[in-house]
Every structure is written in structure tokens, then in C-alpha cells.
Design an enzyme around this catalytic site. Structure first.
Site, PDB file in Angstrom:
ATOM      1  N   ARG A 103      33.697  17.615  72.714  1.00 56.80           N
ATOM      2  CA  ARG A 103      33.194  18.989  72.575  1.00 56.80           C
ATOM      3  C   ARG A 103      31.671  19.080  72.488  1.00 56.80           C
ATOM      4  O   ARG A 103      31.050  19.863  73.210  1.00 56.80           O
ATOM      5  CB  ARG A 103      33.769  19.651  71.314  1.00 56.80           C
ATOM      6  N   THR A 104      31.079  18.307  71.593  1.00 55.31           N
ATOM      7  CA  THR A 104      29.655  18.504  71.332  1.00 55.31           C
ATOM      8  C   THR A 104      28.829  18.148  72.576  1.00 55.31           C
ATOM      9  O   THR A 104      27.965  18.913  73.002  1.00 55.31           O
ATOM     10  CB  THR A 104      29.207  17.666  70.114  1.00 55.31           C
TER      11      THR A 104
ATOM     12  N   LYS B 276      19.478  -4.025  73.719  1.00 55.47           N
ATOM     13  CA  LYS B 276      18.392  -5.020  73.641  1.00 55.47           C
ATOM     14  C   LYS B 276      17.664  -4.927  72.311  1.00 55.47           C
ATOM     15  O   LYS B 276      16.634  -5.558  72.110  1.00 55.47           O
ATOM     16  CB  LYS B 276      17.401  -4.782  74.785  1.00 55.47           C
TER      17      LYS B 276
ATOM     18  N   ARG C 295      23.653  12.119  68.830  1.00 52.22           N
ATOM     19  CA  ARG C 295      24.738  11.766  67.905  1.00 52.22           C
ATOM     20  C   ARG C 295      24.620  10.274  67.612  1.00 52.22           C
ATOM     21  O   ARG C 295      24.386   9.479  68.531  1.00 52.22           O
ATOM     22  CB  ARG C 295      26.110  12.068  68.506  1.00 52.22           C
TER      23      ARG C 295
ATOM     24  N   HIS D 133      26.571  17.806  60.591  1.00 50.06           N
ATOM     25  CA  HIS D 133      26.847  18.214  61.979  1.00 50.06           C
ATOM     26  C   HIS D 133      26.461  19.700  62.085  1.00 50.06           C
ATOM     27  O   HIS D 133      27.325  20.578  62.154  1.00 50.06           O
ATOM     28  CB  HIS D 133      28.326  17.990  62.294  1.00 50.06           C
TER      29      HIS D 133
HETATM   30  N1   CP Z   1      33.803  18.878  66.844  1.00 54.15           N
HETATM   31  C1   CP Z   1      33.266  17.789  67.424  1.00 54.15           C
HETATM   32  O1   CP Z   1      32.193  17.329  67.016  1.00 54.15           O
HETATM   33  O2   CP Z   1      33.979  17.268  68.455  1.00 54.15           O
HETATM   34  P1   CP Z   1      33.533  16.003  69.322  1.00 54.15           P
HETATM   35  O3   CP Z   1      33.538  14.810  68.422  1.00 54.15           O
HETATM   36  O4   CP Z   1      34.515  15.911  70.448  1.00 54.15           O
HETATM   37  O5   CP Z   1      32.129  16.276  69.823  1.00 54.15           O
END
Ligand code: CP
Length: 358
Positions: free
Chosen positions: A54-55, A83, A104, A132
Site C-alpha cells: 500500500r504505502t 556494500k 521505509r 508511520h
Molecule cells: N499499511 C501499510 O503500511 O501497508 P504496506 O505495508 O503494504 O505498505
């Protein structure tokens, strides 16, 4: 002004700025054609050191729908991380190529480190079990769209409250709205971290910790389900013991209010039975779609024009973060423990709080 700022924590955006994002996201949703060239010539770097559906895809879709382009990696083994390149140097490099970074990372505080070295805005797309913030924007926008408000709501949060970064960011953000009350549903082993308990107490937010969904579902306006996250456990047998502790099904839904909504950041495993998907109160798939519109709004606001000039740096203290998942244990970042008073010190990067009596 959101222009050129990084978004690392859900508290980096004021309530007023979040309201502006809602208004812009509503406009994008209703008049998408007006925005198709808004980011023409702009480039987003997506640096995903951890898996995502999703993100990553909602940020990429958002940028493409705004007429911008996207480069990056979704598998760090294809980058120079293998590396030994640090997050700081990676951020320096990508900020020489792109206009905005979305990161991320499995280590808590890594996007904070990137923001200290980047010359362009950095968006935290999830750092370990810590924060998040854009999932929280998605959640707030969903709540606002359904209820027409984000205040005076009873939110039941269920599952992994210890490692659940979406929960941590949501609790902080919702604590600023009048009349917020939390029901925190988790087994003893997965209760919220100490710093969030302190945060809610400081902000006079009412919260109750319970063991079962049944104990609170009838009172909730929102039931926010989360997955027990295998990847955060040190001990797999502990995960096996706890993984199916909560399963929401139609039987439990009978006790919920007619206008209660079920949310989930997704992915789900077993914690919501598939039969609940057909209940009109289930909002988790719509919630994921709202995530794209609110991210479009955020990108537009952050990219208005110009470059970041200054990075705030704090004076290193003699104390070290004791959270073994903190980025400072993996990279040569100066330890920065903030003096919170009363002998409590909090890590700038991961929020881990310790009491140190000298
Ligand atoms: N909600 C969410 O962060 O989903 P993903 O891990 O698929 O990005």
C-alpha cells in the site's frame, strides 16, 4: 507552511495543516483532472528497505497521478546498502537526484537520520515498530470523511500495540483532538510502549487497557484492528502463541453500534474474518484508497518550491539509547538523548525513554 518540510512523526503536522490536507484531498478526489500536471518535472525517490504494498504503491500512484515521476528501490539488496552505504549517505545522494524522498526502514529513527542529511523533504513511510505518519494521515482522513469530524470519538485499537507503528502514530495524532478516548485491546505482552503511555497522560487523554474486543466493542465509534507482526518478534514461538489471539467476526460485530466503523492499516492475516468484509461498517479497503488522495495532497504541499536550508542538530549527550532496534546502533549517528526532566531521557530518533539517576 508545509513547503519543504520533512514528515517523520505524526506530530510534525499541526491540526490546522492536517485540516488543509483534508480540504485539498477532497478537491483532488472530486476534481482529479485539475491536478494531472501539478508535479510535472518533479521526481520522487522511494527508498524501501522493507516490504510494502500500500504505502509504496499509493505514493507511486499519487506521484504519477500528479504528473511527476518516481525512481527508487523496493529491495535494498539491489542498492549500495549491500556494500555498506549508510542511510545518511544514501539520503545525501538521492537528494542530489530527486525532489522528495519517501523512506521505509526496519530500524527505528532511520528516516529521521535521512532528514538530517537530505536537502529535500523526507517522508517517513514506516520505521520499524516506531512510527508511520502517512498511514495516520490516511486514518484521520478516513475518520473525517465518515464522521465529518476527528474529535469526540471513542477509538478501540486492537492487536499488537507494542510494535504497531500505525498505532503509535495514530495515538499521538488523535490525542490532540478534544474528547478522544482510547480503548487499548492487547495481550499483556503487546501493550503500548512506556513513552506513549506517558504521552497520553501528559495530554490528559482518557485510555483504558483491556484484554478482549468484547469488553469495549459496544462503546466504540472506531474499531482499529492490527496484525500481530511476525517480523517484529525476537522469538517465533512467542509469535505462534499470540498470532490468533484476536479474530473479529460477524458474531462480535453484532454488539457494535450501527454507525461504528472497522479500520485496519492492512495487510491483515487472520484478525478480521473474511465474512466481515461484507458488513457496510468495514472500511479498511476504502481506507487504503483514501491513502492515495491524502498522499497526493501531502506531496503537493511539500513540493511547493525551494529547498531546505537548515537542519536542526542537537548537542550530543553522554547517554546512549538502550533500544537495540534504534538506528543509532547500526550507524555512526551521534547519540542524542533529550533531557525530558525528572531524570528521564528520550532518544531523538526512536523515542525510547529511560530514567537515569546520577
Ligand atoms: N499499511 C501499510 O503500511 O501497508 P504496506 O505495508 O503494504 O505498505
Amino acid at each position: 507552511m508545509l513547503k519543504n518540510r520533512s514528515v517523520i512523526d505524526s506530530m510534525d503536522l499541526s491540526v490546522e495543516e492536517i485540516d488543509e490536507l483534508f480540504t485539498l484531498a477532497d478537491d483532488i478526489k472530486s476534481r482529479p483532472n485539475l491536478y494531472v500536471n501539478a508535479c510535472e518535472g518533479k521526481l520522487m525517490g522511494t527508498l524501501f528497505y522493507e516490504p510494502s504494498t500500500r504505502t509504496r504503491l499509493s505514493f507511486a500512484s499519487a506521484m504519477n497521478r500528479l504528473g511527476g515521476r518516481v525512481v527508487g528501490f523496493s529491495d535494498p539488496s539491489s542498492s549500495s546498502v549491500t556494500k555498506g552505504e549508510s542511510v545518511a549517505d544514501t539520503a545525501r545522494m538521492v537528494s542530489a537526484y530527486c525532489d522528495i524522498i519517501v523512506m521505509r526502514h526496519p530500524y527505528e529513527g532511520a528516516p529521521r537520520v535521512a532528514s538530517l542529511y537530505s536537502e529535500i523533504p523526507v517522508i517517513n513511510a514506516g520505521d520499524g515498530g516506531h512510527n508511520h505518519p502517512t498511514q495516520t494521515l490516511t486514518d484521520l482522513y478516513t475518520i473525517h470523511s465518515v464522521f465529518g469530524r476527528t474529535s469526540h470519538l471513542k477509538i478501540a485499537v486492537c492487536g499488537d500495540l507494542k510494535y504497531g507503528r500505525t498505532v503509535h502514530s495514530l495515538i499521538k495524532a488523535m490525542s490532540r483532538y478534544e474528547g478522544t478516548e482510547f480503548f487499548l485491546i492487547s495481550p499483556e505482552e503487546l501493550r503500548i510502549p512506556y513513552y506513549l503511555r506517558q504521552f497520553m497522560e501528559e495530554h490528559n487523554v482518557k485510555f483504558t487497557e483491556v484484554d478482549t474486543i468484547e469488553a469495549v466493542i459496544a462503546q466504540a465509534d472506531v474499531l482499529y484492528m492490527t496484525r500481530i507482526q511476525r517480523e517484529r518478534f525476537f522469538d517465533d514461538s512467542e509469535y505462534e502463541r499470540l498470532k490468533d489471539v484476536y479474530v473479529l467476526d460477524n458474531e462480535k460485530m453484532k454488539a457494535a453500534k450501527e454507525d461504528m466503523i472497522v479500520m485496519h492499516p492492512l495487510p491483515r492475516v487472520n484478525e478480521i474474518d473474511r465474512e466481515v468484509d461484507y458488513d457496510p461498517r468495514a472500511r479498511y479497503f476504502k481506507q487504503a484508497r483514501y491513502g492515495m488522495f491524502i498522499r497526493m495532497a501531502l506531496i503537493l504541499k511539500l513540493l511547493e518550491v525551494g529547498y531546505q536550508e537548515n537542519h536542526t542538530r542537537l548537542t550530543p549527550t553522554k547517554y546512549h539509547c538502550k533500544n537495540t532496534r534504534c538506528i543509532t546502533h547500526f550507524e555512526k549517528e551521534p547519540q542524542q538523548m533529550l533531557d525530558m526532566g525528572g531524570h528521564h531521557y528520550k532518544c531523538l530518533y526512536c523515542d525510547y525513554t529511560v530514567r537515569i539517576d546520577e
